[in-house]
Design an enzyme around this catalytic site. Structure first.
Site, PDB file in Angstrom:
ATOM      1  N   HIS A  49       0.848  -1.196   0.000  1.00 52.28           N
ATOM      2  CA  HIS A  49       0.000   0.000   0.000  1.00 52.28           C
ATOM      3  C   HIS A  49       0.875   1.234   0.000  1.00 52.28           C
ATOM      4  O   HIS A  49       1.995   1.225   0.498  1.00 52.28           O
ATOM      5  CB  HIS A  49      -0.955   0.007   1.195  1.00 52.28           C
ATOM      6  CG  HIS A  49      -0.267  -0.120   2.520  1.00 52.28           C
ATOM      7  ND1 HIS A  49       0.199  -1.328   2.984  1.00 52.28           N
ATOM      8  CD2 HIS A  49       0.045   0.799   3.457  1.00 52.28           C
ATOM      9  CE1 HIS A  49       0.759  -1.148   4.160  1.00 52.28           C
ATOM     10  NE2 HIS A  49       0.696   0.140   4.475  1.00 52.28           N
ATOM     11  N   HIS A  86       0.765   5.221   1.095  1.00 56.81           N
ATOM     12  CA  HIS A  86       0.045   6.244   1.861  1.00 56.81           C
ATOM     13  C   HIS A  86       0.059   7.564   1.108  1.00 56.81           C
ATOM     14  O   HIS A  86       1.119   8.008   0.631  1.00 56.81           O
ATOM     15  CB  HIS A  86       0.749   6.511   3.199  1.00 56.81           C
ATOM     16  CG  HIS A  86       0.740   5.380   4.169  1.00 56.81           C
ATOM     17  ND1 HIS A  86      -0.140   5.307   5.218  1.00 56.81           N
ATOM     18  CD2 HIS A  86       1.523   4.270   4.263  1.00 56.81           C
ATOM     19  CE1 HIS A  86       0.112   4.217   5.933  1.00 56.81           C
ATOM     20  NE2 HIS A  86       1.114   3.571   5.375  1.00 56.81           N
TER      21      HIS A  86
END
Ligand code: 5GP
Ligand code: ZN
Length: 137
Positions: free
Chosen positions: A100, A102
């Site tokens: 992922h 951010h």
């Protein structure tokens, strides 16, 4: 891994999420414990533990999507900057082992100022040149 992975569960819709974007490769959700208002996470739809596992094509697409989203979110949130953060490994602060990225909006007023600050280290004479030589790819 995919069975128990919290982000895989979000991708499969087994855990609810506040989704702001979705395509064939990615789902983008708001972080449940945000560092700032609008803190979002670009998740790959397939499970890759980290950047080392991520196929090159998806790495490229993730950055293109980040550029698109930060522009869009800046317009909507009226934020003054953005940090892109991507943690790999526990020591680096990774807590969810599903790739992922951010997207953290920054605000001139009322910002979380200490976010992403670190103590600087120093190099001895000649160390930086030796390091560059050792690291050159
Ligand atoms: P990491 O520390 O691995 O780079 O970031 C993981 C992020 O995922 C953290 O910022 C954390 O708040 C967020 N997170 C963990 N579980 C959930 C969840 O169930 N839903 C959402 N939206 N975010 C989560
Ligand atoms: Zn996963």
């Amino acid at each position: 891994m995919g069975e128990s992975c919290i982000f895989c569960k979000i991708i499969r819709g087994e855990i609810p999420s506040a989704t702001i974007y979705e395509d064939g490769d990615f789902k983008v959700i708001l972080d449940i414990n945000p560092a700032a208002r609008g803190h979002a996470l670009i998740l790959t739809k397939e499970h890759y533990a980290n950047l080392y596992e991520l196929p090159e094509e998806l790495a490229g697409k993730a950055m293109v999507l980040a550029a698109k989203l930060t522009a869009h979110m800046t317009e909507k949130l009226h934020c003054d900057g953005f940090n892109l953060v991507q943690n790999n490994g526990e020591i680096a602060g990774q807590t969810v082992f599903h790739f992922h990225l951010h997207l953290i909006p920054r605000y001139k007023d009322g910002d979380n100022r200490d976010l992403l600050t670190w103590n600087q280290i120093t190099y001895e004479d000649g160390q930086v040149a030796a390091l560059a030589e050792m690291l050159r790819l």
